[in-house]
Design a protein around this motif. Structure first.
Motif, PDB file in Angstrom:
ATOM      1  N   PRO A  89     -63.508  -6.342  55.633  1.00 14.72           N
ATOM      2  CA  PRO A  89     -64.031  -7.179  55.746  1.00 14.72           C
ATOM      3  C   PRO A  89     -64.468  -7.746  55.206  1.00 14.72           C
ATOM      4  O   PRO A  89     -65.507  -6.820  54.885  1.00 14.72           O
ATOM      5  CB  PRO A  89     -63.557  -7.667  57.486  1.00 14.72           C
ATOM      6  CG  PRO A  89     -63.753  -6.371  58.189  1.00 14.72           C
ATOM      7  CD  PRO A  89     -63.174  -5.905  57.524  1.00 14.72           C
ATOM      8  N   THR A  90     -64.519  -8.593  54.358  1.00 15.42           N
ATOM      9  CA  THR A  90     -66.188  -9.303  53.502  1.00 15.42           C
ATOM     10  C   THR A  90     -66.219 -10.011  53.954  1.00 15.42           C
ATOM     11  O   THR A  90     -65.875 -11.640  54.509  1.00 15.42           O
ATOM     12  CB  THR A  90     -66.101  -8.862  51.945  1.00 15.42           C
ATOM     13  OG1 THR A  90     -65.095 -10.282  51.519  1.00 15.42           O
ATOM     14  CG2 THR A  90     -65.420  -7.460  51.617  1.00 15.42           C
ATOM     15  N   ALA A  91     -68.035 -10.630  53.478  1.00 14.25           N
ATOM     16  CA  ALA A  91     -68.383 -12.030  53.429  1.00 14.25           C
ATOM     17  C   ALA A  91     -68.645 -12.413  52.583  1.00 14.25           C
ATOM     18  O   ALA A  91     -69.636 -11.310  51.644  1.00 14.25           O
ATOM     19  CB  ALA A  91     -70.162 -11.627  54.687  1.00 14.25           C
ATOM     20  N   ASN A  92     -68.616 -13.484  51.808  1.00 12.52           N
ATOM     21  CA  ASN A  92     -68.275 -13.976  50.462  1.00 12.52           C
ATOM     22  C   ASN A  92     -69.494 -14.679  50.259  1.00 12.52           C
ATOM     23  O   ASN A  92     -70.011 -15.932  50.752  1.00 12.52           O
ATOM     24  CB  ASN A  92     -66.800 -14.498  50.161  1.00 12.52           C
ATOM     25  CG  ASN A  92     -66.320 -13.615  50.044  1.00 12.52           C
ATOM     26  OD1 ASN A  92     -65.990 -12.619  50.628  1.00 12.52           O
ATOM     27  ND2 ASN A  92     -64.362 -14.133  50.449  1.00 12.52           N
ATOM     28  N   ILE A  93     -69.937 -14.877  49.174  1.00 16.12           N
ATOM     29  CA  ILE A  93     -70.864 -15.657  48.578  1.00 16.12           C
ATOM     30  C   ILE A  93     -70.761 -15.711  47.058  1.00 16.12           C
ATOM     31  O   ILE A  93     -70.712 -15.019  46.461  1.00 16.12           O
ATOM     32  CB  ILE A  93     -72.579 -15.415  48.150  1.00 16.12           C
ATOM     33  CG1 ILE A  93     -72.717 -14.682  50.140  1.00 16.12           C
ATOM     34  CG2 ILE A  93     -73.124 -16.143  48.167  1.00 16.12           C
ATOM     35  CD1 ILE A  93     -74.413 -13.884  50.085  1.00 16.12           C
ATOM     36  N   GLN A  99     -58.684 -13.468  40.482  1.00 20.01           N
ATOM     37  CA  GLN A  99     -58.773 -13.762  39.441  1.00 20.01           C
ATOM     38  C   GLN A  99     -59.822 -14.486  39.616  1.00 20.01           C
ATOM     39  O   GLN A  99     -59.419 -15.945  39.357  1.00 20.01           O
ATOM     40  CB  GLN A  99     -58.733 -12.636  38.475  1.00 20.01           C
ATOM     41  CG  GLN A  99     -59.614 -12.707  37.319  1.00 20.01           C
ATOM     42  CD  GLN A  99     -59.078 -11.807  35.707  1.00 20.01           C
ATOM     43  OE1 GLN A  99     -57.748 -12.212  35.838  1.00 20.01           O
ATOM     44  NE2 GLN A  99     -60.220 -11.197  34.609  1.00 20.01           N
ATOM     45  N   VAL A 100     -61.652 -14.720  39.307  1.00 23.80           N
ATOM     46  CA  VAL A 100     -61.809 -16.021  39.734  1.00 23.80           C
ATOM     47  C   VAL A 100     -61.999 -16.051  38.199  1.00 23.80           C
ATOM     48  O   VAL A 100     -62.689 -15.285  37.803  1.00 23.80           O
ATOM     49  CB  VAL A 100     -62.456 -15.643  40.622  1.00 23.80           C
ATOM     50  CG1 VAL A 100     -61.558 -15.609  41.944  1.00 23.80           C
ATOM     51  CG2 VAL A 100     -63.520 -14.559  40.948  1.00 23.80           C
ATOM     52  N   THR A 101     -62.957 -17.222  38.164  1.00 25.47           N
ATOM     53  CA  THR A 101     -63.506 -17.401  36.534  1.00 25.47           C
ATOM     54  C   THR A 101     -64.841 -17.736  36.874  1.00 25.47           C
ATOM     55  O   THR A 101     -65.233 -17.189  36.175  1.00 25.47           O
ATOM     56  CB  THR A 101     -63.630 -18.953  36.627  1.00 25.47           C
ATOM     57  OG1 THR A 101     -63.501 -19.645  37.285  1.00 25.47           O
ATOM     58  CG2 THR A 101     -61.663 -19.625  36.567  1.00 25.47           C
ATOM     59  N   GLN A 102     -65.642 -17.712  38.321  1.00 22.38           N
ATOM     60  CA  GLN A 102     -66.956 -17.653  38.584  1.00 22.38           C
ATOM     61  C   GLN A 102     -66.987 -15.779  39.438  1.00 22.38           C
ATOM     62  O   GLN A 102     -66.051 -16.107  40.329  1.00 22.38           O
ATOM     63  CB  GLN A 102     -67.729 -18.730  38.869  1.00 22.38           C
ATOM     64  CG  GLN A 102     -67.068 -20.372  38.632  1.00 22.38           C
ATOM     65  CD  GLN A 102     -68.237 -21.402  38.676  1.00 22.38           C
ATOM     66  OE1 GLN A 102     -67.898 -21.012  39.920  1.00 22.38           O
ATOM     67  NE2 GLN A 102     -68.587 -22.483  37.800  1.00 22.38           N
ATOM     68  N   PRO A 103     -68.461 -15.504  39.327  1.00 22.23           N
ATOM     69  CA  PRO A 103     -68.287 -14.626  39.545  1.00 22.23           C
ATOM     70  C   PRO A 103     -68.948 -14.702  41.241  1.00 22.23           C
ATOM     71  O   PRO A 103     -69.302 -15.689  42.121  1.00 22.23           O
ATOM     72  CB  PRO A 103     -70.127 -14.112  39.639  1.00 22.23           C
ATOM     73  CG  PRO A 103     -70.073 -15.097  38.072  1.00 22.23           C
ATOM     74  CD  PRO A 103     -68.700 -16.099  38.429  1.00 22.23           C
ATOM     75  N   LEU A 104     -68.247 -13.778  42.154  1.00 20.82           N
ATOM     76  CA  LEU A 104     -67.941 -13.865  43.674  1.00 20.82           C
ATOM     77  C   LEU A 104     -69.129 -12.534  44.284  1.00 20.82           C
ATOM     78  O   LEU A 104     -68.483 -11.610  43.515  1.00 20.82           O
ATOM     79  CB  LEU A 104     -66.791 -13.971  44.202  1.00 20.82           C
ATOM     80  CG  LEU A 104     -66.771 -13.943  45.359  1.00 20.82           C
ATOM     81  CD1 LEU A 104     -66.813 -15.183  46.309  1.00 20.82           C
ATOM     82  CD2 LEU A 104     -64.507 -13.576  46.191  1.00 20.82           C
ATOM     83  N   LEU A 105     -69.788 -12.768  45.643  1.00 19.20           N
ATOM     84  CA  LEU A 105     -70.161 -11.459  45.678  1.00 19.20           C
ATOM     85  C   LEU A 105     -69.504 -11.745  46.842  1.00 19.20           C
ATOM     86  O   LEU A 105     -69.755 -12.214  47.845  1.00 19.20           O
ATOM     87  CB  LEU A 105     -72.057 -11.446  45.716  1.00 19.20           C
ATOM     88  CG  LEU A 105     -72.462 -11.322  46.758  1.00 19.20           C
ATOM     89  CD1 LEU A 105     -72.666  -9.446  46.298  1.00 19.20           C
ATOM     90  CD2 LEU A 105     -74.120 -11.470  47.111  1.00 19.20           C
ATOM     91  N   GLU A 106     -69.059 -10.303  47.191  1.00 22.76           N
ATOM     92  CA  GLU A 106     -67.893  -9.729  48.189  1.00 22.76           C
ATOM     93  C   GLU A 106     -69.120  -9.027  48.873  1.00 22.76           C
ATOM     94  O   GLU A 106     -69.053  -7.642  48.614  1.00 22.76           O
ATOM     95  CB  GLU A 106     -66.920  -9.585  48.084  1.00 22.76           C
ATOM     96  CG  GLU A 106     -65.824 -10.189  47.106  1.00 22.76           C
ATOM     97  CD  GLU A 106     -64.583 -10.014  46.723  1.00 22.76           C
ATOM     98  OE1 GLU A 106     -63.639 -10.153  47.831  1.00 22.76           O
ATOM     99  OE2 GLU A 106     -64.500 -10.081  45.887  1.00 22.76           O
ATOM    100  N   VAL A 107     -69.570  -8.496  50.661  1.00 17.71           N
ATOM    101  CA  VAL A 107     -70.454  -7.915  51.166  1.00 17.71           C
ATOM    102  C   VAL A 107     -68.772  -7.158  52.187  1.00 17.71           C
ATOM    103  O   VAL A 107     -68.980  -8.502  53.213  1.00 17.71           O
ATOM    104  CB  VAL A 107     -71.539  -8.128  51.553  1.00 17.71           C
ATOM    105  CG1 VAL A 107     -72.508  -7.143  51.458  1.00 17.71           C
ATOM    106  CG2 VAL A 107     -72.020  -8.724  49.994  1.00 17.71           C
ATOM    107  N   HIS A 108     -69.117  -6.559  52.115  1.00 20.53           N
ATOM    108  CA  HIS A 108     -68.652  -5.167  53.619  1.00 20.53           C
ATOM    109  C   HIS A 108     -70.126  -4.526  54.757  1.00 20.53           C
ATOM    110  O   HIS A 108     -70.370  -4.224  53.948  1.00 20.53           O
ATOM    111  CB  HIS A 108     -67.284  -4.765  53.194  1.00 20.53           C
ATOM    112  CG  HIS A 108     -66.925  -3.099  54.740  1.00 20.53           C
ATOM    113  ND1 HIS A 108     -66.303  -4.258  55.082  1.00 20.53           N
ATOM    114  CD2 HIS A 108     -67.212  -2.862  54.853  1.00 20.53           C
ATOM    115  CE1 HIS A 108     -66.254  -3.810  56.140  1.00 20.53           C
ATOM    116  NE2 HIS A 108     -66.900  -2.033  55.586  1.00 20.53           N
ATOM    117  N   LEU A 109     -69.999  -5.118  55.383  1.00 22.09           N
ATOM    118  CA  LEU A 109     -70.884  -4.829  56.406  1.00 22.09           C
ATOM    119  C   LEU A 109     -70.292  -3.289  57.463  1.00 22.09           C
ATOM    120  O   LEU A 109     -69.228  -3.897  57.887  1.00 22.09           O
ATOM    121  CB  LEU A 109     -71.656  -5.492  56.835  1.00 22.09           C
ATOM    122  CG  LEU A 109     -72.128  -6.906  56.729  1.00 22.09           C
ATOM    123  CD1 LEU A 109     -72.589  -7.308  55.840  1.00 22.09           C
ATOM    124  CD2 LEU A 109     -73.763  -7.886  57.788  1.00 22.09           C
TER     125      LEU A 109
END
Length: 317
Positions: A207-211, A251-261
């Motif tokens: 699971p990721t937290a998305n920014i 696939q997305v057009t703008q960058p996405l930061l996905e973080v798994h803690l």
């Protein structure tokens, strides 16, 4: 508390006068920090307000046909100004009208009328106004005429290397976070509010937290070992992150930061999160299906755990 204004025209923001610095201030690195410290000290000596003049979008981004990477968001920049003791931020909207303004008009309308500047601090290579026609010499000449002093800040050197946003971006793009941190004066961090995603990572065991970075272009892309801070806490929680356009799925057009803690349980939606980049693991790549993607995610998690001083054996099977 810092006061923010956006427009060239308007009432004087500093009736007691100001000491003002002008610049892009992308990343607020050690050179910027030294400049802001000088502005704060001079304003205290002259009993007036410490101020900055900056621009959004950044002029180099406004004129560039290609997206321009930047080190800090607008919010991060303003938080940095506030922490540096700046009381007035004139964050001018850089548009066609501002780009067409002559250097002389900029001095009279912005420095004199808006900020009642008593000192103006810039870098030695500072250029401004329509077609960058204004320089330090013009600033000094108009200062003598209009009652302010133009001062230049010498370059800040670290191990005989000039501190600059360009050099920081180069180091970050190469994944050399250890070398970039001393120039920044801190580790490289991206902050943002956690937003909802499609929850694919949860089905894969990560699971990721998305920014969402929206229109901001980051100088880094790929897969990383990271440490995360939640709210106002320090960046201490270990994790693994992806920053890119998700080439394998959705696939997305703008960058996405996905973080798994790692080993985290709880709801992060809507919370502010700071992501400190520790090490670059690999480029973003496209896989032939979810099984291959899952196998690589397992490998990335083990690598990140090892880099962060955790037991890689605890990584998900």
């Amino acid at each position: 508390m810092i006061k923010l204004s956006r427009d060239v025209a308007g009432p004087c923001l500093a009736p007691r006068g100001s000491v003002a610095a002008i610049g892009a201030f992308d990343g607020l690195h050690r050179g910027h920090q030294a400049l802001l410290a000088e502005v704060r000290e001079r304003a205290a000596a002259l009993d007036c307000e410490p101020a900055v003049i900056s621009f959004e979008p950044l002029p180099r981004a406004y004129f560039s046909p290609q997206p321009v990477p930047r080190l800090s968001s607008v919010r991060e920049k303003l938080v940095g100004f506030d922490a540096a003791g700046i009381s007035q931020a004139l964050l001018l909207r850089f548009n066609a009208a501002l780009a067409a303004m002559t250097p002389e008009a900029f001095v009279r309308q912005v420095l004199v009328e808006r900020l009642a500047a008593r000192e103006v601090w810039v870098g030695g290579d500072f250029r401004f106004g329509h077609k960058r026609a204004g320089d330090v010499a013009l600033l000094e000449r108009m200062g003598r005429e209009l009652g302010f002093v133009a001062r230049t800040m010498p370059p800040v050197l670290l191990h005989d290397e000039r501190v600059s946003a360009t050099r920081v971006r180069e180091l970050l793009a190469a994944g050399d976070f250890a070398a970039a941190a001393p120039l920044l004066g801190r580790p490289f961090v991206i902050e943002g509010k956690v937003e909802y995603g499609n929850q694919l990572g949860r089905t894969l065991g990560y699971p990721t937290a998305n920014i969402h970075l929206h229109s901001r272009v980051s100088p880094v892309q790929g897969i990383f070992a990271v440490r995360v801070g939640l709210g106002n806490s320090e960046c201490a929680w270990p994790g693994v992150a992806s920053l890119g356009v998700r080439p394998t799925v959705n696939q997305v057009t703008q960058p996405l930061l996905e973080v798994h803690l790692f080993d985290f349980e709880g709801d992060l939606y809507g919370r502010r999160m700071a992501v400190e980049f520790v090490a670059r693991l690999r480029d973003e790549q496209k896989f032939d299906g979810l099984d291959a993607l899952k196998a690589q995610m397992d490998h990335d998690a083990r690598s990140a755990r090892a880099i962060l001083g955790m037991n890689p054996v605890l990584a998900r099977a």
